[in-house]
Design a protein around this motif. Structure first.
Motif, PDB file in Angstrom:
ATOM      1  N   THR A   1       0.810  -1.220   0.000  1.00 47.68           N
ATOM      2  CA  THR A   1       0.000   0.000   0.000  1.00 47.68           C
ATOM      3  C   THR A   1       0.852   1.283   0.000  1.00 47.68           C
ATOM      4  OG1 THR A   1      -0.237  -0.213   2.375  1.00 47.68           O
ATOM      5  CG2 THR A   1      -2.048  -1.051   1.039  1.00 47.68           C
ATOM      6  N   GLY A   2       2.153   1.119  -0.266  1.00 51.50           N
ATOM      7  CA  GLY A   2       2.942   2.307  -0.581  1.00 51.50           C
ATOM      8  C   GLY A   2       3.842   2.885   0.500  1.00 51.50           C
ATOM      9  N   LYS A   3       3.983   2.203   1.627  1.00 50.77           N
ATOM     10  CA  LYS A   3       4.815   2.806   2.681  1.00 50.77           C
ATOM     11  C   LYS A   3       6.259   2.995   2.210  1.00 50.77           C
ATOM     12  CE  LYS A   3       6.383   2.424   7.434  1.00 50.77           C
ATOM     13  NZ  LYS A   3       6.369   1.696   8.702  1.00 50.77           N
ATOM     14  N   SER A   4       6.853   1.919   1.697  1.00 47.05           N
ATOM     15  CA  SER A   4       8.259   2.051   1.264  1.00 47.05           C
ATOM     16  C   SER A   4       8.361   2.948   0.027  1.00 47.05           C
ATOM     17  CB  SER A   4       8.890   0.682   1.015  1.00 47.05           C
ATOM     18  OG  SER A   4       8.155  -0.069   0.074  1.00 47.05           O
ATOM     19  N   THR A   5       7.324   2.924  -0.826  1.00 52.01           N
ATOM     20  CA  THR A   5       7.330   3.793  -2.013  1.00 52.01           C
ATOM     21  C   THR A   5       7.443   5.257  -1.562  1.00 52.01           C
ATOM     22  OG1 THR A   5       5.579   2.291  -2.788  1.00 52.01           O
ATOM     23  CG2 THR A   5       6.136   4.140  -4.215  1.00 52.01           C
ATOM     24  N   ILE A   6       6.687   5.596  -0.530  1.00 47.81           N
ATOM     25  CA  ILE A   6       6.687   6.986  -0.044  1.00 47.81           C
ATOM     26  C   ILE A   6       8.054   7.351   0.548  1.00 47.81           C
ATOM     27  CG2 ILE A   6       5.673   8.503   1.718  1.00 47.81           C
ATOM     28  CD1 ILE A   6       2.977   7.012   1.122  1.00 47.81           C
ATOM     29  N   CYS A   7       8.655   6.419   1.286  1.00 46.49           N
ATOM     30  CA  CYS A   7      10.000   6.697   1.835  1.00 46.49           C
ATOM     31  C   CYS A   7      10.977   6.984   0.697  1.00 46.49           C
ATOM     32  CB  CYS A   7      10.516   5.498   2.633  1.00 46.49           C
ATOM     33  SG  CYS A   7       9.539   5.124   4.081  1.00 46.49           S
ATOM     34  N   LEU A   8      10.905   6.155  -0.345  1.00 44.16           N
ATOM     35  CA  LEU A   8      11.816   6.337  -1.484  1.00 44.16           C
ATOM     36  C   LEU A   8      11.544   7.659  -2.192  1.00 44.16           C
ATOM     37  CD1 LEU A   8      11.610   2.704  -2.927  1.00 44.16           C
ATOM     38  CD2 LEU A   8      13.619   3.738  -1.841  1.00 44.16           C
ATOM     39  N   ALA A   9      10.273   7.960  -2.391  1.00 44.19           N
ATOM     40  CA  ALA A   9       9.927   9.171  -3.148  1.00 44.19           C
ATOM     41  C   ALA A   9      10.270  10.434  -2.347  1.00 44.19           C
ATOM     42  CB  ALA A   9       8.448   9.149  -3.519  1.00 44.19           C
ATOM     43  N   LEU A  10      10.033  10.407  -1.045  1.00 42.93           N
ATOM     44  CA  LEU A  10      10.381  11.599  -0.246  1.00 42.93           C
ATOM     45  C   LEU A  10      11.898  11.795  -0.229  1.00 42.93           C
ATOM     46  CD1 LEU A  10       7.888  11.314   2.780  1.00 42.93           C
ATOM     47  CD2 LEU A  10       7.807  12.955   0.888  1.00 42.93           C
ATOM     48  N   GLY A  11      12.626  10.681  -0.142  1.00 44.98           N
ATOM     49  CA  GLY A  11      14.094  10.765  -0.190  1.00 44.98           C
ATOM     50  C   GLY A  11      14.545  11.310  -1.534  1.00 44.98           C
ATOM     51  N   SER A  12      13.926  10.814  -2.596  1.00 45.09           N
ATOM     52  CA  SER A  12      14.285  11.281  -3.930  1.00 45.09           C
ATOM     53  C   SER A  12      13.999  12.774  -4.067  1.00 45.09           C
ATOM     54  CB  SER A  12      13.508  10.478  -4.978  1.00 45.09           C
ATOM     55  OG  SER A  12      13.824  10.928  -6.251  1.00 45.09           O
ATOM     56  N   ARG A  13      12.848  13.196  -3.549  1.00 46.05           N
ATOM     57  CA  ARG A  13      12.487  14.630  -3.605  1.00 46.05           C
ATOM     58  C   ARG A  13      13.548  15.487  -2.903  1.00 46.05           C
ATOM     59  NH1 ARG A  13       8.429  16.144  -5.955  1.00 46.05           N
ATOM     60  NH2 ARG A  13       6.659  15.527  -4.700  1.00 46.05           N
ATOM     61  N   ALA A  14      14.065  14.988  -1.764  1.00 48.11           N
ATOM     62  CA  ALA A  14      15.077  15.753  -1.024  1.00 48.11           C
ATOM     63  C   ALA A  14      16.435  15.698  -1.727  1.00 48.11           C
ATOM     64  CB  ALA A  14      15.208  15.198   0.400  1.00 48.11           C
ATOM     65  N   GLY A  15      16.560  14.778  -2.681  1.00 47.46           N
ATOM     66  CA  GLY A  15      17.820  14.655  -3.415  1.00 47.46           C
ATOM     67  C   GLY A  15      17.656  15.119  -4.859  1.00 47.46           C
ATOM     68  N   ALA A  16      18.008  14.229  -5.797  1.00 46.83           N
ATOM     69  CA  ALA A  16      18.051  14.630  -7.210  1.00 46.83           C
ATOM     70  C   ALA A  16      16.702  14.534  -7.913  1.00 46.83           C
ATOM     71  CB  ALA A  16      19.071  13.771  -7.943  1.00 46.83           C
TER      72      ALA A  16
ATOM     73  N   ASN B   1      -2.585   6.808  -0.748  1.00 42.33           N
ATOM     74  CA  ASN B   1      -1.437   7.103   0.118  1.00 42.33           C
ATOM     75  C   ASN B   1      -0.374   7.929  -0.600  1.00 42.33           C
ATOM     76  OD1 ASN B   1      -2.579   5.736   2.250  1.00 42.33           O
ATOM     77  ND2 ASN B   1      -1.587   3.783   1.766  1.00 42.33           N
ATOM     78  N   ILE B   2      -0.179   7.607  -1.879  1.00 41.33           N
ATOM     79  CA  ILE B   2       0.825   8.344  -2.664  1.00 41.33           C
ATOM     80  C   ILE B   2       0.384   9.810  -2.831  1.00 41.33           C
ATOM     81  CG2 ILE B   2       1.843   8.504  -5.016  1.00 41.33           C
ATOM     82  CD1 ILE B   2       2.922   6.172  -3.271  1.00 41.33           C
ATOM     83  N   VAL B   3      -0.901  10.006  -3.079  1.00 43.04           N
ATOM     84  CA  VAL B   3      -1.410  11.370  -3.239  1.00 43.04           C
ATOM     85  C   VAL B   3      -1.338  12.113  -1.904  1.00 43.04           C
ATOM     86  CG1 VAL B   3      -3.510  12.719  -3.707  1.00 43.04           C
ATOM     87  CG2 VAL B   3      -2.865  10.837  -5.232  1.00 43.04           C
ATOM     88  N   ARG B   4      -1.734  11.418  -0.825  1.00 43.19           N
ATOM     89  CA  ARG B   4      -1.697  12.056   0.502  1.00 43.19           C
ATOM     90  C   ARG B   4      -0.276  12.503   0.848  1.00 43.19           C
ATOM     91  NH1 ARG B   4      -3.949   8.015   3.707  1.00 43.19           N
ATOM     92  NH2 ARG B   4      -5.849   8.269   2.555  1.00 43.19           N
TER      93      ARG B   4
END
Ligand SMILES: C[S@@+](CC[C@H](N)C(=O)[O-])C[C@H]1O[C@@H](n2cnc3c(N)ncnc32)[C@H](O)[C@@H]1O
Length: 216
Positions: free
Chosen positions: A29-44, A65-68
């Motif tokens: 349901t996207g928990k790890s996806t969100i961790c990866l995407a937030l990390g990516s946003r803070a990086g490149a 969850n991804i939209v939230r």
């Protein structure tokens, strides 16, 4: 997934240079996806490909969850099994997170099909490598005993991660074997303690988890 694992995924994604994509095998349901995407946003800001059959009600939860989390612009959901989809994916990968099928043969197939796409210096992370036989064996055989990974790390409760290299050094191999020993000690020690005493007192559990981080 533990807080330590969520943070490690975030940091790994943040450290990406943007030379390649971030690929997640197994999104639920996207928990790890969100961790990866937030990390990516803070990086490149590399794209995160979230591969999962995305079946039934869970895909609705995943999308919500991804939209939230406000990361829909970075996440591309791929509704497929990871093994056949590997043949269609032709981009370089800078971070590969494997948490899909857990049967040994399928984890091997994921590993064999996807790690060649990972760039030199890119990160491969595998979940459930403490107590689940399939991912555990793959992490031990193909990362921690391999000549093609360095900077291995075990993250409590069950993630093994390392950087892909053409050829590791003797010192890298010693470090990888040390991480293997630490992981196996943590896995068998925590399983034994749980069996003998039920749940550990919280302060003792916290100390054990911190110790694993300090020892690496
Ligand atoms: C343990 S869950 C993933 C949890 C998620 N990574 C997280 O931490 O939030 C495993 C997921 O893998 C998916 N899965 C199982 N076999 C797969 C395969 N062959 N290819 C892609 N996904 C798969 C399942 O549908 C399930 O959603």
């Amino acid at each position: 997934m533990t807080d330590e694992e969520a943070e490690a995924l975030y940091e790994a994604a943040r450290s990406c240079s943007g030379r390649g994509a971030i690929v997640e095998i197994g999104s639920w349901t996207g928990k790890s996806t969100i961790c990866l995407a937030l990390g990516s946003r803070a990086g490149a800001g590399a794209s995160v490909y979230a591969i999962d059959p995305h079946a039934d009600y869970r895909f609705g939860d995943f999308k919500d969850n991804i939209v939230r989390a406000g990361v829909q612009d970075l996440v591309t959901p791929v509704s497929s099994l990871s093994q056949p989809y590997a043949d269609e994916f032709h981009q370089p990968v800078e971070l590969l997170w494997i948490d899909g099928a857990h049967e040994y043969d399928l984890v091997v197939e994921d590993f064999e099909k996807w790690t060649p796409k990972v760039l030199e210096g890119g990160i491969v992370a595998l979940h459930d490598t403490s107590w689940t036989e399939g991912p555990r064996r793959v992490a031990n055989e193909r990362i921690l005993r391999s000549r093609h990974f360095k900077d291995a790390r075990f993250v409590v409760g069950s993630t093994t991660m390392a950087r892909k290299v053409a050829e590791n050094s003797g010192a890298d191999r010693v470090k990888n074997l040390y991480v293997l020993a630490l992981k196996e000690t943590f896995a068998s020690g925590s399983a034994l303690l749980k069996k003998r005493r039920g749940l550990l007192p919280a302060p003792l559990e916290r100390l054990g988890r911190r110790l694993v981080g300090w020892l690496q």
